[in-house]
Design an enzyme around this catalytic site. Structure first.
Site, short mmCIF file in Angstrom:
data_model
loop_
_atom_site.label_atom_id
_atom_site.label_comp_id
_atom_site.label_asym_id
_atom_site.label_seq_id
_atom_site.Cartn_x
_atom_site.Cartn_y
_atom_site.Cartn_z
CD GLU A 774 -2.89 0.36 2.47
OE1 GLU A 774 -2.90 1.40 3.13
OE2 GLU A 774 -3.33 -0.73 2.87
CB CYS A 808 -0.99 7.18 1.84
SG CYS A 808 -1.60 6.03 3.02
#
Ligand SMILES: Cc1cc2nc3c(=O)[nH]c(=O)nc-3n(C[C@H](O)[C@H](O)[C@H](O)COP(=O)(O)OP(=O)(O)OC[C@H]3O[C@@H](n4cnc5c(N)ncnc54)[C@H](O)[C@@H]3O)c2cc1C
Length: 1022
Positions: A774, A808
């Site tokens: 990720e 993020c």
């Protein structure tokens, strides 16, 4: 207090007298009959609601139009919006449905726009075809003008005047008024200042217009959230210091001319703060004459009755009668959602309409019983409520009723005829331009369109008056349980498979005081982190760990592992894996649920570590613990679903086929510093639940919280050898990945690091292992001109600057339609100035530190470089204490394209790109050209645009008309595409499968001599 207990206590406080209830019901029914007969005085709104309530698609579409159309500056977007909303409806089905001449004559838009579009003969001949043709011609300016005009007419129904002067001219001589200067909650200082000016001007204008002895006819109503950009509990000290003097100044001005000033009630989270402010004003401003400052109390709030007691005590204290407007409350739906989102233990409001009605009556009774302390003002449009208040009052007339401008006219006309010497009636009169009307209008439409609302029911002629006037007390008595079963309690949001994580209410002064004490003071002794092998922490002193918000604060030490400890970790983990796998989904799930419970129990110990080591603000720290808890419970539920029993697969008779899932072996989990508990625990939980043993490597910046988390997991029962912690710096992480026994890697971090891990895994002479990565994102949000800029501002601020932009999912590039870009940039810049950047241990801090000096320096260099190119539009201020830590001031930079950014800038830096309304698609292509595909936001009222966008763009998470951070486990599984990660999504239904290996077991059941099952088949069975 649970709703049942509270409702029971309200029932006890109300006289149990059937005859009394029947007489109120009869009086209310008589009012309803009169209201229905008074067709001539029906407002346009009444007609509109009768045909297009909230219960049909067309009604909702029209409300969306009403909400958005007036503010759209460009015809292109306005056309699209009209097409979008008109397109969803079955308009012709409304024709002939109403016996009202006007409604029946055309669709709602045309009813109200008769002046603009004359309904021609073609329409009368064949309405359905005419409507279709109309829809096809929607782009034509005349139709657009017509619909706009319709919205304006609807708007003027609710607004007494665009300015106070106009309102004063339109006010009827025989009415009393409370003027409300319309305005959205302020997002920046300039808006708050404007609103304050509007009020001062309104009060001064009233002074000129008030005739001798008539002051009581006028008053003003003030919404505090419009007078201060940060009217919230977290900013309490600032609000008291800045808003206190403002509201006192207005109250003094009002007191000088003898008119009343009422503080409107807003969301339950603000109740404590508004009471503090009210007490301050009530004690500071003593009117010589006139009613003074009044307060609004919401009966739907569970605290309504205690607040009345509090007000009575305050009135005694200041020796003056306090005006109290009793309302049911306008934010019911929002309160329910907010409590669910925040994971509160319960709702702050009642969940059944009848309970709110009962609460209103009990509150009214208390108010009327204290005429020396409280001047009652009963605000309602409900005939039963009016009749009940009249019954309670008996002969007394020392109180007033209140209604909203544009509503309740025929109700009060009927009531005044029915009762002798009916009390005074005051009209709450909004004043403002159409742009300011929207939020208010939406509230009114929602409230009145709801099928529980009295106004909506009275218009439905199929309901007999007696039914509408049903005694709510009787309804409450006969309804169990008190809490509405259709409204899911926050804890039960995810059904029977898992309990929702519980939140901590940061508007509760006790919670806040306790937490702040723990977070502000230094840790009692330094913490120590080290690798944990077989449950034992490693030795050695190690490197020092500091607080990024205050580099002078030494938090503890971390002893890093050496190569031999890494070997030992693999040895222990491989040795433990088979037994752990054999424990099965159910056995493993129970242990992980115990971890979740323990984490919740110990959250007040964990929060200070998150705040000090990772620079988390208090709300972020709570959210992080909630996410970790949710991950544990979600993956535990998934382990039960997927791993508990083998799945039987179809095949020929005489054969059994079973598919079972198992752990792959030793999983290496490498997590980042920005979610040092949630992602750390989430990866471990998933790998463990799939039957793997785990070696976890936390980020080198945040070993302390990781150490505590692993200790906690072991103490909750996770076998010590199945979970090993290795605290090391990045390069040794590489050694974990390269190890021949690594059966898979879960990684969250930069795209660059993910590539290195991928190569290292591929270079091994070992079984090919999966990598679940990720990574980052160059996340964009699009805002077209149909969006509500106040909402956009809130969501941009949270998405770009929340957690100092170190998520993020954070917003990096905001695409603004050029028609609204300047206005949006001004509002966002204003809101940036209201942010407090500083020590995250303080509740009033919004933006904490950057994790390291290196990271901060690189962010500052980027801002400097962009500034050199003339891109810098705004930089927010830093609090004084920032000198001690690694802080970066939030910045807003304007660029031409996302391609101006060579990489992700992981901090509080927002880039803005303008686009032409007609070139939305190419703006989207620009945003996607970065190759990342993590999150994407859209603010638009055009639903078709949202659907199309989410279909076309290759991103993991699309958020429409909200912020784009804070994905909720199980609701918004998180993870991206392209450069943003491999998937599957964390917190989603496919995640655990990637950690598992599959095995089928095929048994030939006939091998031992014949197919007994087939042979014994019952001949007669179908
Ligand atoms: C003069 C005036 C001033 C006002 N000022 C304010 C203010 O400052 N702050 C504010 O919040 N509101 C204010 N309001 C709005 C007011 O709260 C609503 O108009 C009012 O709730 C509608 O109540 P009613 O008695 O007219 O209608 P009813 O139809 O009898 O009641 C509708 C109300 O019931 C409640 N309700 C609906 N469903 C449920 C449910 N399932 N469970 C529990 N309760 C439910 C909601 O409060 C809803 O608004 C004001 C209204 C007036 C007339």
């Amino acid at each position: 207090m649970p709703e049942q207990m509270l409702v029971d206590s309200l029932l006890e406080a109300w006289p149990h007298d059937d005859a009394y209830a029947r007489s109120i019901q009869a009086a209310a029914a008589a009012i309803i009959v009169a209201v229905r007969a008074d067709r001539a005085n029906r407002t346009v709104l009444d007609r509109f609601l009768a045909e297009y309530g909230l219960s049909n698609r067309e009604g909702i579409a029209l409300m969306c139009l009403a909400e958005a159309l007036l503010r759209i500056p460009d015809s292109n977007t306005a056309d699209r919006l009209i097409a979008d909303k008109i397109g969803v409806g079955e308009w012709s089905s409304h024709l002939g449905q109403s016996d009202d001449m006007l409604v029946n004559a055309s669709t709602w838009a045309l009813i109200l726009t008769g002046q603009v579009v004359s309904v021609d003969r073609a329409f009368s001949a064949n309405p359905a075809t005419w409507l279709r043709q109309l829809a096809n011609r929607l782009g034509e300016p005349v139709i657009q003008g017509a619909v706009r005009q319709a919205m304006r007419i609807l708007g003027t129904e609710f607004v007494l005047g665009r300015t106070i002067e106009e309102a004063l001219k339109r006010s009827a001589a025989h009415h009393a008024y409370s003027y409300d200067m319309l305005g959205e909650a302020a997002r920046d200082g300039a808006s708050a200042e404007r609103y304050f000016g509007a009020y001062r001007h309104a009060i001064e204008s009233l002074e000129a217009s008030v005739q001798d002895g008539e002051a009581e006819r006028s008053s003003v109503s003030v919404k505090l959230s419009a007078l201060h950009p940060r009217y919230e509990f977290a900013q309490r000290e600032r609000v008291l210091a800045e808003l206190g003097p403002r509201i006192c100044a207005l109250a003094e001005l009002a007191a000088e001319i003898g008119i009343g000033l009422t503080i409107d009630a807003e969301e339950a989270d603000r109740l404590d703060l508004s009471l503090d402010l009210f007490e301050h004003v009530a004690k500071s401003v003593q009117p010589v004459d006139g009613p003074g400052v009044g307060i609004v109390i919401q009966a739907y709030g569970k605290r309504a009755l205690p607040v009345i007691d509090w007000t009575i005590a305050l009135a005694r204290d200041i020796g003056r009668r306090i005006p109290v407007r009793l309302v049911k409350g306008a934010y019911w739906d929002a309160e329910i959602k907010h409590a669910q989102v925040m994971g509160y233990p319960d709702f702050p409001v009642f969940t059944r309409k009848a309970a709110t009605d009962l609460s209103y009556l009990v509150c009214a009774r208390k108010i009327l019983a204290h005429p020396a302390e409280i001047a009652g003002q009963f605000a309602t449009h409900n005939a039963h409520t009016v009749a009940a208040v009249m019954a309670l009052a008996g002969e007394a007339r020392n109180f007033e009723f209140q209604r909203l401008h544009g509503m309740g006219e025929s109700l009060y006309a009927a009531a005044a005829k029915q009762y002798e010497n009916f009390p005074a009636l005051r009209v709450y009169a909004p004043v403002g331009s159409h742009e300011d009307l929207l939020a208010y209008l939406v509230r009114r439409l929602l409230e009145n369109g709801a099928n529980t609302s009295f106004v909506n029911r009275v218009l439905n002629e199929r309901l007999p008056p007696e039914q509408i006037a049903t005694d709510p007390v009787g309804v409450v008595r006969s309804t169990t349980p008190a809490a509405h079963p259709g409204i899911t309690q926050p804890a039960a949001l995810f059904g029977p498979t898992r309990v929702n994580s519980s939140g901590l209410d940061l508007t509760d002064p006790d919670h806040v005081a306790r937490l702040q004490r723990r977070c502000v003071r230094p840790l009692s002794s330094p913490l120590r982190a080290a690798s944990i092998l077989a449950g034992h922490p490693g030795g050695g002193a190690g490197r020092a760990v500091f607080n990024p918000a205050n580099r002078d604060e030494h938090l503890g030490y971390c002893a890093d592992a050496d190569q031999s400890e890494i070997e030992r970790a693999f040895e222990l983990a491989s040795g433990a894996q088979a037994d752990w796998d054999a424990a099965g989904g159910e056995g493993r799930a129970r242990l992980l649920e115990a971890v979740a419970d323990k984490m919740e129990d110990e959250r007040e110990r964990l929060i200070p570590i998150l705040v000090k080591e990772a620079g988390k603000t208090l709300p972020d720290a709570i959210a992080e613990i909630r996410e970790a808890v949710d991950f544990c419970r979600y993956y535990a539920a998934e382990a039960r679903r997927l791993f508990a029993d083998p799945r039987r697969l179809p095949g020929p008779t005489g054969e059994s086929n079973l598919l079972s899932l198992h752990g792959r072996g030793v999983f290496v989990c490498i997590s980042p510093w920005n979610f040092p508990l949630a992602i750390f625990a989430g990866q471990i939980a998933a790998a463990l639940m799939a039957g793997n043993a785990v070696i976890a490597k936390p980020a080198e910046e945040t070993p302390l919280i990781a150490f505590e988390a692993v200790r906690l997991m072991h103490s909750a029962g996770i076998p010590v050898n199945a979970l090993n912690l290795i605290t090391v710096d990045g390069s040794v992480g590489e050694a974990l990945v390269r190890h021949s026994q690594t059966a898979g890697v879960a990684f969250t971090g930069s795209t660059q690091a993910a590539r290195l891990i991928n190569r290292s895994l591929a270079a091994r002479d070992a079984p090919v292992a999966p990598l679940i990565a990720e990574t980052g994102g160059q996340n964009a949000m699009f805002v077209d001109s149909s969006a509500l800029l106040e909402q956009v501002t809130d969501d941009v601020i949270q998405s770009a600057f929340g957690s100092a932009g170190q998520r993020c999912s954070a917003l990096r590039v905001l695409y603004l339609q050029e028609d609204i870009a300047d206005k949006a940039i001004d509002m966002i810049a204003g809101a940036m100035d209201e942010l407090r950047v500083g020590n995250p241990a303080r509740l009033d801090t919004d933006v904490g530190p950057i994790i390291s000096e290196d990271a901060a320096a690189s962010l500052r260099a980027h801002v400097r470089e962009m500034d050199g190119r003339g891109a810098c539009r705004h930089v927010a201020p830093l609090a004084g204490e920032c000198e001690k830590g690694t802080f970066v001031a939030p910045a807003l930079l304007e660029i031409d394209s996302i391609n101006a950014l060579a990489r992700e800038h992981f901090g509080p830096i927002l880039h803005v790109v303008r686009f032409q309304g007609s070139r939305f698609a190419s703006a989207v292509r620009d945003a996607m050209s970065s190759g990342y595909g993590l999150t994407l936001g859209l603010h638009s009222r055009i639903e078709a645009r949202a659907e199309k966008l989410s279909e076309l763009v290759p991103v993991g998470n699309v958020y429409v008309n909200r912020n784009m951070i804070g994905a909720v486990v199980g609701s918004q599984p998180f993870g991206g595409q392209g450069l943003s990660g491999t998937g599957p999504k964390a917190g989603g239904p496919h995640y655990l499968l990637r950690f598992a290996t599959e095995k089928t077991l095929t048994l030939n059941t006939t091998a031992t001599g014949g197919n007994a099952e087939l042979l014994s088949l019952d001949a007669d069975s179908p």
